[in-house]
Design a protein around this motif. Structure first.
Motif, PDB file in Angstrom:
ATOM      1  N   SER A  46      41.948  30.278  33.327  1.00  0.00           N
ATOM      2  CA  SER A  46      40.680  30.971  33.096  1.00  0.00           C
ATOM      3  C   SER A  46      39.711  30.735  34.244  1.00  0.00           C
ATOM      4  O   SER A  46      38.990  31.651  34.663  1.00  0.00           O
ATOM      5  CB  SER A  46      40.056  30.491  31.782  1.00  0.00           C
ATOM      6  N   ASN A  47      39.677  29.505  34.756  1.00  0.00           N
ATOM      7  CA  ASN A  47      38.810  29.183  35.873  1.00  0.00           C
ATOM      8  C   ASN A  47      39.206  29.999  37.095  1.00  0.00           C
ATOM      9  O   ASN A  47      38.364  30.595  37.781  1.00  0.00           O
ATOM     10  CB  ASN A  47      38.878  27.685  36.175  1.00  0.00           C
ATOM     11  N   PHE A  48      40.505  30.039  37.375  1.00  0.00           N
ATOM     12  CA  PHE A  48      41.013  30.844  38.493  1.00  0.00           C
ATOM     13  C   PHE A  48      40.690  32.315  38.289  1.00  0.00           C
ATOM     14  O   PHE A  48      40.253  33.008  39.212  1.00  0.00           O
ATOM     15  CB  PHE A  48      42.532  30.658  38.612  1.00  0.00           C
ATOM     16  N   ALA A  49      40.919  32.805  37.057  1.00  0.00           N
ATOM     17  CA  ALA A  49      40.755  34.226  36.771  1.00  0.00           C
ATOM     18  C   ALA A  49      39.340  34.703  37.045  1.00  0.00           C
ATOM     19  O   ALA A  49      39.135  35.815  37.543  1.00  0.00           O
ATOM     20  CB  ALA A  49      41.136  34.516  35.323  1.00  0.00           C
ATOM     21  N   LEU A  50      38.349  33.872  36.726  1.00  0.00           N
ATOM     22  CA  LEU A  50      36.961  34.271  36.947  1.00  0.00           C
ATOM     23  C   LEU A  50      36.689  34.466  38.431  1.00  0.00           C
ATOM     24  O   LEU A  50      36.142  35.487  38.853  1.00  0.00           O
ATOM     25  CB  LEU A  50      36.002  33.237  36.370  1.00  0.00           C
ATOM     26  N   SER A  51      37.078  33.489  39.263  1.00  0.00           N
ATOM     27  CA  SER A  51      36.856  33.610  40.706  1.00  0.00           C
ATOM     28  C   SER A  51      37.658  34.759  41.295  1.00  0.00           C
ATOM     29  O   SER A  51      37.178  35.510  42.154  1.00  0.00           O
ATOM     30  CB  SER A  51      37.224  32.306  41.418  1.00  0.00           C
ATOM     31  N   PHE A  52      38.901  34.915  40.830  1.00  0.00           N
ATOM     32  CA  PHE A  52      39.753  35.988  41.342  1.00  0.00           C
ATOM     33  C   PHE A  52      39.157  37.352  41.008  1.00  0.00           C
ATOM     34  O   PHE A  52      39.181  38.273  41.825  1.00  0.00           O
ATOM     35  CB  PHE A  52      41.155  35.861  40.751  1.00  0.00           C
ATOM     36  N   SER A  53      38.598  37.466  39.794  1.00  0.00           N
ATOM     37  CA  SER A  53      37.983  38.729  39.384  1.00  0.00           C
ATOM     38  C   SER A  53      36.714  39.011  40.180  1.00  0.00           C
ATOM     39  O   SER A  53      36.373  40.174  40.431  1.00  0.00           O
ATOM     40  CB  SER A  53      37.658  38.708  37.884  1.00  0.00           C
ATOM     41  N   ILE A  54      35.994  37.954  40.571  1.00  0.00           N
ATOM     42  CA  ILE A  54      34.777  38.141  41.360  1.00  0.00           C
ATOM     43  C   ILE A  54      35.121  38.492  42.812  1.00  0.00           C
ATOM     44  O   ILE A  54      34.495  39.363  43.418  1.00  0.00           O
ATOM     45  CB  ILE A  54      33.890  36.887  41.298  1.00  0.00           C
ATOM     46  N   ILE A  55      36.119  37.817  43.373  1.00  0.00           N
ATOM     47  CA  ILE A  55      36.569  38.202  44.712  1.00  0.00           C
ATOM     48  C   ILE A  55      37.014  39.659  44.677  1.00  0.00           C
ATOM     49  O   ILE A  55      36.645  40.462  45.524  1.00  0.00           O
ATOM     50  CB  ILE A  55      37.726  37.297  45.185  1.00  0.00           C
ATOM     51  N   SER A  56      37.845  40.009  43.698  1.00  0.00           N
ATOM     52  CA  SER A  56      38.261  41.379  43.405  1.00  0.00           C
ATOM     53  C   SER A  56      38.489  42.227  44.652  1.00  0.00           C
ATOM     54  O   SER A  56      37.596  42.927  45.121  1.00  0.00           O
ATOM     55  CB  SER A  56      37.211  42.070  42.521  1.00  0.00           C
ATOM     56  N   VAL A  57      39.695  42.187  45.171  1.00  0.00           N
ATOM     57  CA  VAL A  57      39.988  42.944  46.393  1.00  0.00           C
ATOM     58  C   VAL A  57      39.790  44.440  46.182  1.00  0.00           C
ATOM     59  O   VAL A  57      39.418  45.162  47.123  1.00  0.00           O
ATOM     60  CB  VAL A  57      41.421  42.653  46.878  1.00  0.00           C
ATOM     61  N   LEU A  58      40.005  44.918  44.961  1.00  0.00           N
ATOM     62  CA  LEU A  58      39.760  46.335  44.690  1.00  0.00           C
ATOM     63  C   LEU A  58      38.289  46.673  44.870  1.00  0.00           C
ATOM     64  O   LEU A  58      37.937  47.770  45.330  1.00  0.00           O
ATOM     65  CB  LEU A  58      40.195  46.682  43.263  1.00  0.00           C
ATOM     66  N   GLY A 200      37.908  37.448  31.478  1.00  0.00           N
ATOM     67  CA  GLY A 200      38.163  37.026  32.845  1.00  0.00           C
ATOM     68  C   GLY A 200      39.644  37.096  33.182  1.00  0.00           C
ATOM     69  O   GLY A 200      40.031  37.553  34.275  1.00  0.00           O
ATOM     70  N   GLN A 201      40.479  36.648  32.258  1.00  0.00           N
ATOM     71  CA  GLN A 201      41.923  36.729  32.478  1.00  0.00           C
ATOM     72  C   GLN A 201      42.400  38.178  32.505  1.00  0.00           C
ATOM     73  O   GLN A 201      43.259  38.549  33.317  1.00  0.00           O
ATOM     74  CB  GLN A 201      42.659  35.945  31.385  1.00  0.00           C
ATOM     75  N   LEU A 202      41.830  39.005  31.630  1.00  0.00           N
ATOM     76  CA  LEU A 202      42.162  40.420  31.622  1.00  0.00           C
ATOM     77  C   LEU A 202      41.769  41.064  32.953  1.00  0.00           C
ATOM     78  O   LEU A 202      42.513  41.882  33.512  1.00  0.00           O
ATOM     79  CB  LEU A 202      41.441  41.114  30.471  1.00  0.00           C
ATOM     80  N   GLY A 203      40.591  40.665  33.481  1.00  0.00           N
ATOM     81  CA  GLY A 203      40.138  41.187  34.763  1.00  0.00           C
ATOM     82  C   GLY A 203      41.068  40.806  35.903  1.00  0.00           C
ATOM     83  O   GLY A 203      41.342  41.619  36.796  1.00  0.00           O
ATOM     84  N   ALA A 204      41.562  39.582  35.886  1.00  0.00           N
ATOM     85  CA  ALA A 204      42.485  39.127  36.931  1.00  0.00           C
ATOM     86  C   ALA A 204      43.789  39.917  36.881  1.00  0.00           C
ATOM     87  O   ALA A 204      44.309  40.363  37.909  1.00  0.00           O
ATOM     88  CB  ALA A 204      42.765  37.638  36.762  1.00  0.00           C
ATOM     89  N   ILE A 205      44.312  40.111  35.662  1.00  0.00           N
ATOM     90  CA  ILE A 205      45.553  40.880  35.501  1.00  0.00           C
ATOM     91  C   ILE A 205      45.340  42.323  35.952  1.00  0.00           C
ATOM     92  O   ILE A 205      46.183  42.914  36.640  1.00  0.00           O
ATOM     93  CB  ILE A 205      46.006  40.843  34.020  1.00  0.00           C
ATOM     94  N   PHE A 355      33.950  46.712  37.415  1.00  0.00           N
ATOM     95  CA  PHE A 355      33.207  46.320  36.216  1.00  0.00           C
ATOM     96  C   PHE A 355      33.495  44.857  35.874  1.00  0.00           C
ATOM     97  O   PHE A 355      32.588  44.088  35.573  1.00  0.00           O
ATOM     98  CB  PHE A 355      33.577  47.223  35.038  1.00  0.00           C
ATOM     99  N   PHE A 356      34.764  44.464  35.914  1.00  0.00           N
ATOM    100  CA  PHE A 356      35.123  43.069  35.655  1.00  0.00           C
ATOM    101  C   PHE A 356      34.503  42.140  36.698  1.00  0.00           C
ATOM    102  O   PHE A 356      34.061  41.039  36.382  1.00  0.00           O
ATOM    103  CB  PHE A 356      36.644  42.902  35.660  1.00  0.00           C
ATOM    104  N   CYS A 357      34.471  42.596  37.945  1.00  0.00           N
ATOM    105  CA  CYS A 357      33.874  41.805  39.023  1.00  0.00           C
ATOM    106  C   CYS A 357      32.396  41.558  38.756  1.00  0.00           C
ATOM    107  O   CYS A 357      31.912  40.428  38.849  1.00  0.00           O
ATOM    108  CB  CYS A 357      34.069  42.527  40.354  1.00  0.00           C
ATOM    109  N   GLY A 358      31.668  42.621  38.428  1.00  0.00           N
ATOM    110  CA  GLY A 358      30.242  42.480  38.139  1.00  0.00           C
ATOM    111  C   GLY A 358      29.986  41.596  36.937  1.00  0.00           C
ATOM    112  O   GLY A 358      29.035  40.809  36.919  1.00  0.00           O
ATOM    113  N   MET A 359      30.842  41.716  35.919  1.00  0.00           N
ATOM    114  CA  MET A 359      30.726  40.855  34.742  1.00  0.00           C
ATOM    115  C   MET A 359      30.843  39.387  35.131  1.00  0.00           C
ATOM    116  O   MET A 359      30.070  38.534  34.682  1.00  0.00           O
ATOM    117  CB  MET A 359      31.823  41.213  33.735  1.00  0.00           C
ATOM    118  N   GLY A 360      31.818  39.079  35.993  1.00  0.00           N
ATOM    119  CA  GLY A 360      32.021  37.704  36.435  1.00  0.00           C
ATOM    120  C   GLY A 360      30.879  37.172  37.277  1.00  0.00           C
ATOM    121  O   GLY A 360      30.541  35.989  37.195  1.00  0.00           O
TER     122      GLY A 360
END
Length: 525
Positions: A46-58, A200-205, A355-360
């Motif tokens: 979950s910790n990883f997923a939040l940062s990954f979703s914020i980095i969000s290459v898309l 956050g995990q959903l955003g990472a996936i 959207f997931f990125c902004g949420m994070g």
């Protein structure tokens, strides 16, 4: 009581018999002088997923793909990505080492206070904290505003495109979209942490799958594809900005990569809600950056294979109104199937990722504001560090929403001035990243006590290189991006950043230095 005092002097990986049943991150938080107020429910994933979703290459690559195409094209995007990635990983490694020693929500500003020494701690934490929080607010502003712009482009293409009488939203409508998105993000971030963990995990996936779908689908659907030589060797020097120096163009093109690879300090801000944070916080930082580097490069390569006419993609007269990736997606499907519906669906995939990125980013912002106000650094601090019955810093959440909306109001005056928000987000965050690293390799060089994750003898040299890189990009992103320089083409980043520095330092000299003592413990509260 004696045992508690003794524990505070121990390294983070040491757990006494008295505290054997306590999570190691919880135990370290007690050693640092803070009681557990937030719910510690996040796993390392979950910790990883939040940062990954914020980095969000898309998010980052899609939003600034025009910048990459304009300044150097494929060469600056491909090789600039690897250049920025290598140095970003050094910054991430240095941050992970410090995070392991000090796993608190305050993150960067707390690290600066501890590493700068007792005399310098108040000002060091003050300046770091304000750079961090302004960078986070600017980051949320740029992410959610970019989503509002993408929604406007999706509507434009869905109604016929610019050349087919499609609806072009005014700047007021785009701002309204931005406000609505922020409102949704505020509501979501008011929910219990387990909901944010799931999202956050959903955003990472979604980010990973979205990248793989788009990088394969778009070049496969395109009826015309670029050659490998074009993708890996073509340098676009025709940018229409009166810039003739190729090295300068290449450096300006780095903004796309560096903007994308930011925001991973979220793993640090979420450590008080992460199990085993002294180990899992660093893992979250490093894995988020590392996987983003790999996935991001794949996305750049895949999309660039569908690029055949750079001037047309950048032209405001195309169907997407100059939004390069939107035009790539739309035309790829339209030329093969006779309509661009498939391209619009692909843009919707990107929109969900943003959207997931902004949420994070709101989650990260609120935890930073919570911790900074817990130590009394912000006006009305007693309000911002309150938590509700779900252990959520609810007022800090809505403060972040409000500030991000206020920053977007600059778009009504000048879109050029607003675009400085992107650079401010990068510079503000990276200066906040660099300050504790700088103190770690200078003032704290001999007395720094590492946590479970450490770089050993390489910590100093990695930290020094990381700081030098931040200095370089801070200068780079303040340089002019178009000549001749006019009120419309001026890079407002140094102006805005200079005003911010003057304001924060003046606030310190006039008021802050008399009462702000740096991070304070709350075990006795």
């Amino acid at each position: 009581m004696v045992s508690a005092i003794q524990n505070r002097t121990l390294p983070s990986h040491v757990v006494t018999n008295d505290d054997a049943s306590i999570d190691s991150g919880h135990n370290r938080l007690l050693q640092l002088g803070y009681k557990q107020e937030l719910k510690r429910d996040l796993s390392v994933v979950s910790n990883f997923a939040l940062s990954f979703s914020i980095i969000s290459v898309l998010t980052g690559i899609t939003t600034l793909y025009n910048t990459g195409l304009n300044f150097g094209g494929p060469v600056s995007m491909q090789y600039g990505w690897f250049l920025a990635s290598a140095f970003t990983m050094l910054v991430a490694l240095s941050m992970a080492e410090i995070c392991s020693a000090y796993p608190t929500s305050g993150g960067l500003y707390y690290w600066s206070a501890k590493l700068a020494g007792p005399k310098r701690a108040p000002f060091a934490s003050w300046i770091t904290g304000w750079f961090n929080i302004i960078g986070l607010w600017a980051g949320t502003t740029s992410v959610d505003f970019s989503l509002a712009q993408l929604i406007q482009v999706i509507i434009l293409l869905s109604t016929g495109g610019k050349n087919g009488g499609g609806y072009v939203a005014s700047k007021y409508v785009v701002l309204a979209f931005h406000g609505g998105i922020l409102l949704l993000h505020g509501i979501i971030n008011s929910l219990p942490i387990y909901v944010l963990s799931f999202l956050g995990q959903l955003g990472a996936i979604w980010n990973v799958l979205g990248v793989f779908v788009l990088m394969i689908l778009i070049p496969s659907v395109a009826t015309e594809r670029a050659s490998a030589k074009f993708v890996f060797t073509h340098f676009n020097a025709d940018n229409g900005n009166e810039i003739n120096s190729r090295p300068y163009m290449f450096l300006l093109g780095l903004l796309m990569s560096q903007y994308t690879l930011s925001g991973y300090d979220a793993s640090a801000h979420m450590t008080e809600e992460t199990k085993g944070a002294d180990r899992n916080g660093p893992k979250g930082i490093i894995s988020a950056v590392g996987i983003s580097i790999i996935v991001g490069w794949g996305y750049i390569v895949g999309i660039t294979f569908a690029v055949t006419d750079i001037p047309y993609l950048l032209s405001e007269n195309n169907d997407a109104g100059g939004y390069a990736i939107a035009e790539i997606f739309y035309q790829s499907f339209k030329r093969r199937y006779g309509n661009g519906i498939g391209g619009i669906i692909c843009l919707a995939i990107v929109a969900v990722a943003i959207f997931f990125c902004g949420m994070g980013t709101i989650t990260s912002n609120s935890r930073m504001a919570y911790a900074f106000s817990r130590d009394g650094a912000m006006p009305f601090s007693s309000l911002w560090h309150k938590v509700n019955k779900q252990d959520v810093p609810i007022y800090a959440v809505w403060l972040s929403v409000f500030m991000s909306f206020c920053m977007a109001l600059t778009s009504l005056g000048s879109i050029v001035a607003f675009q400085a928000m992107v650079s401010i987000a990068v510079i503000g965050l990276y200066i906040a990243y660099a300050l504790p690293i700088f103190f770690r390799v200078t003032l704290a060089r001999k007395h720094f006590v590492a946590g479970p994750f450490n770089l050993g003898r390489y910590g100093i040299i990695i930290g020094l290189v990381a700081v030098i890189w931040v200095v370089i990009i801070s200068i780079l992103f303040s340089l002019p991006v178009s000549y001749p320089i006019t009120i419309e083409t001026l890079n407002y980043t140094p102006v805005a950043l200079g005003c911010f520095i003057i304001l924060v330092v003046s606030y310190w000299l006039i008021s802050g230095r008399h009462w702000f003592k740096g991070p304070i413990t709350n075990l006795e509260k």
